[in-house]
Scaffold this active site. Structure first.
Site, mmCIF file in Angstrom:
data_model
loop_
_atom_site.group_PDB
_atom_site.id
_atom_site.type_symbol
_atom_site.label_atom_id
_atom_site.label_comp_id
_atom_site.label_asym_id
_atom_site.label_seq_id
_atom_site.Cartn_x
_atom_site.Cartn_y
_atom_site.Cartn_z
ATOM 1 N N LYS A 35 0.846 -1.200 0.000
ATOM 2 C CA LYS A 35 0.000 0.000 0.000
ATOM 3 C C LYS A 35 0.882 1.251 0.000
ATOM 4 O O LYS A 35 2.097 1.161 0.209
ATOM 5 C CB LYS A 35 -0.931 -0.015 1.215
ATOM 6 C CG LYS A 35 -0.220 -0.052 2.539
ATOM 7 C CD LYS A 35 -1.204 -0.279 3.676
ATOM 8 C CE LYS A 35 -0.462 -0.418 4.975
ATOM 9 N NZ LYS A 35 -1.141 0.143 6.120
ATOM 10 N N ARG A 131 -10.115 -0.342 15.587
ATOM 11 C CA ARG A 131 -10.091 0.526 14.412
ATOM 12 C C ARG A 131 -11.111 -0.054 13.437
ATOM 13 O O ARG A 131 -12.228 0.410 13.388
ATOM 14 C CB ARG A 131 -8.665 0.519 13.837
ATOM 15 C CG ARG A 131 -8.140 1.836 13.410
ATOM 16 C CD ARG A 131 -6.678 1.775 13.041
ATOM 17 N NE ARG A 131 -6.287 0.622 12.235
ATOM 18 C CZ ARG A 131 -5.120 0.497 11.625
ATOM 19 N NH1 ARG A 131 -4.215 1.454 11.707
ATOM 20 N NH2 ARG A 131 -4.833 -0.565 10.916
ATOM 21 N N TYR A 253 16.581 29.144 9.071
ATOM 22 C CA TYR A 253 15.382 29.839 9.556
ATOM 23 C C TYR A 253 15.297 29.776 11.073
ATOM 24 O O TYR A 253 15.471 28.713 11.675
ATOM 25 C CB TYR A 253 14.114 29.193 8.976
ATOM 26 C CG TYR A 253 13.905 29.469 7.512
ATOM 27 C CD1 TYR A 253 13.658 30.762 7.050
ATOM 28 C CD2 TYR A 253 13.939 28.434 6.578
ATOM 29 C CE1 TYR A 253 13.455 31.021 5.701
ATOM 30 C CE2 TYR A 253 13.726 28.680 5.230
ATOM 31 C CZ TYR A 253 13.494 29.973 4.794
ATOM 32 O OH TYR A 253 13.287 30.221 3.471
ATOM 33 N N MET A 301 12.865 23.913 2.737
ATOM 34 C CA MET A 301 12.183 23.161 1.684
ATOM 35 C C MET A 301 13.166 22.398 0.786
ATOM 36 O O MET A 301 12.920 21.254 0.400
ATOM 37 C CB MET A 301 11.313 24.093 0.831
ATOM 38 C CG MET A 301 10.433 23.338 -0.145
ATOM 39 S SD MET A 301 9.448 24.394 -1.221
ATOM 40 C CE MET A 301 8.271 25.083 -0.109
HETATM 41 C C1 LIG Z 1 -3.909 -4.474 7.903
HETATM 42 C C2 LIG Z 1 -2.422 -4.399 7.784
HETATM 43 N N1 LIG Z 1 -1.725 -5.540 7.672
HETATM 44 C C3 LIG Z 1 -0.371 -5.519 7.570
HETATM 45 C C4 LIG Z 1 0.327 -4.343 7.585
HETATM 46 C C5 LIG Z 1 1.838 -4.367 7.493
HETATM 47 O O1 LIG Z 1 2.392 -3.905 8.683
HETATM 48 P P1 LIG Z 1 3.977 -3.736 8.836
HETATM 49 O O2 LIG Z 1 4.391 -2.756 7.805
HETATM 50 O O3 LIG Z 1 4.149 -3.215 10.220
HETATM 51 O O4 LIG Z 1 4.554 -5.078 8.610
HETATM 52 C C6 LIG Z 1 -0.358 -3.138 7.705
HETATM 53 C C7 LIG Z 1 0.380 -1.873 7.767
HETATM 54 O O5 LIG Z 1 0.087 -0.934 8.412
HETATM 55 C C8 LIG Z 1 -1.772 -3.176 7.808
HETATM 56 O O6 LIG Z 1 -2.482 -2.036 7.921
#
Ligand SMILES: Cc1ncc(COP(=O)(O)O)c(C=O)c1O
Length: 361
Positions: A35, A131, A253, A301
């Site tokens: 992701k 969550r 800055y 920046m």
């Molecule tokens: C649902 C879920 N599974 C697995 C992972 C992977 O976690 P990590 O990067 O800590 O291994 C994430 C990452 O946030 C996640 O949201």
């Protein structure tokens, strides 16, 4: 000459890290978590590098998943937040994208659409993260509803740990999972990187490592190198100026750094516009010519300043590593009060990426 900043992405290191995950996973299959543009490493390049070894890819972005299918990626793809509206479901079935169902409405949506082929689903259980996920009281009804829907294929149960990297660990969530599951016969998918590396009892049928694939440690007290992980992203640039300061001169800055004595500083072509954290304080580690020094003053920046005391050979054009090979992103992140996940995800689009195949893989 282009601006000297670039991010090197070492694809062999990525495969090395996947092999480490594989050793810990035993017989479980591995969802490589890709992701957020593969944690900033580039979705397609990451998936291509892992295609030969990965069992599947997990992400949250439907557009990303469709882009992978468009590019010919055939492995299973898991959508970690499922879908956001019922009209996405036929698209998921058509492209073989497995949704994580985490609330009752998503199950109801499945009963309202005609799916071209059976859709496997993951059912996410809330075991304490609070969550996403079904509560114990909702689980049986959701399963009964899913079993009645013709278009639903295989069901896998999933949960996510809040403290696999912390002292608290996973015992309470595992107990809550056991109480929810009782004798349900479905496969399990539980472990993120920390749980995979630390808790063999959480391995189940599928695991979901993310950060370890990119060569970072999920644990503050264990370095990535000690876990056998190699950095995938190296953010590097060069000094574009050097300057002699007198005692009392202020830097950058707000003048948050004041030279305590005459000293030489270097100006690096890298700033928050490149994804370097602005909140990194003076003292954040940096490598120049392969030697360690620290940042001084506020990150701006396009630039940050570093202490060149004791580095008389460093000058304009000297190579600088902000994190990666030779300087762990975990260490830089800790100095900046964050985690390497955030550093990687923040890499800015203006930073050119160079792919390499240099790791130990
Ligand atoms: C649902 C879920 N599974 C697995 C992972 C992977 O976690 P990590 O990067 O800590 O291994 C994430 C990452 O946030 C996640 O949201």
């Amino acid at each position: 000459m282009p601006r000297p900043i670039r991010a090197r992405i070492d694809l062999a290191a990525l495969r090395n890290n996947h092999a480490v995950a594989r050793r810990h996973a035993g017989h479980a299959r591995i969802w490589s978590v890709v992701k957020a543009d593969a944690y900033g490493h580039g979705l397609l390049r990451t998936v291509r590098a892992l295609e030969g070894v990965a069992d599947g890819f997990a992400l949250v972005e439907l557009e990303g998943a469709l882009a992978l299918r468009q590019a010919g990626v055939r492995q299973p793809i898991l959508l970690l937040e499922g879908c956001y509206a019922p009209d996405e479901l036929p698209l998921l079935a058509e492209h073989g994208l497995i949704p994580v169902l985490h609330r009752p409405e998503q199950v109801a949506w499945l009963s309202c659409v005609a799916l071209p082929v059976p859709l496997p689903v993951y059912l996410k259980l809330n075991t304490g993260m609070n969550r996403l996920g079904f509560e114990a009281a909702e689980l049986r009804a959701a399963l009964a509803a899913l079993q009645r829907i013709e278009g639903v294929g295989d069901i896998t149960l999933m949960t996510h740990f809040s403290d696999a990297d912390e002292e608290r660990g996973i015992a309470e969530q595992m107990a809550s999972l056991a109480a929810m599951r009782r004798d349900l016969p479905y496969p399990l998918c539980l472990a993120n990187s920390a749980a995979l590396l630390r808790f063999p009892e959480a391995i189940g049928d599928w695991v979901r490592p993310g950060i370890m694939l990119y060569g970072s440690s999920p644990f503050p007290q264990h370095s990535a190198a000690a876990l056998g992980l190699a950095p995938v992203m190296t953010l590097e640039s060069e000094l574009i100026a050097v300057r002699e300061l007198a005692a009392g001169d202020r830097v950058g800055y707000g003048g948050t750094y004041v030279a305590p004595a005459p000293m030489r500083i270097g100006v690096v072509a890298c700033g928050y516009g490149d994804g370097y954290p602005r909140h990194a304080p003076s003292g954040t580690p940096v490598l120049v010519d392969g030697r360690r020094t620290v940042s001084v003053g506020r990150v701006s920046m396009d630039k940050l300043c570093i202490d060149l005391s004791g580095l008389p050979a460093a000058g304009a054009g000297s190579p600088v590593v902000l994190w990666g090979r030779g300087l762990s992103a975990d260490e830089v992140a800790a100095a900046a009060g964050t985690i390497s996940y955030e550093l990687f995800c923040a890499l800015a689009p203006r930073v050119p990426v160079v792919e390499e195949d240099l790791g130990q893989g």
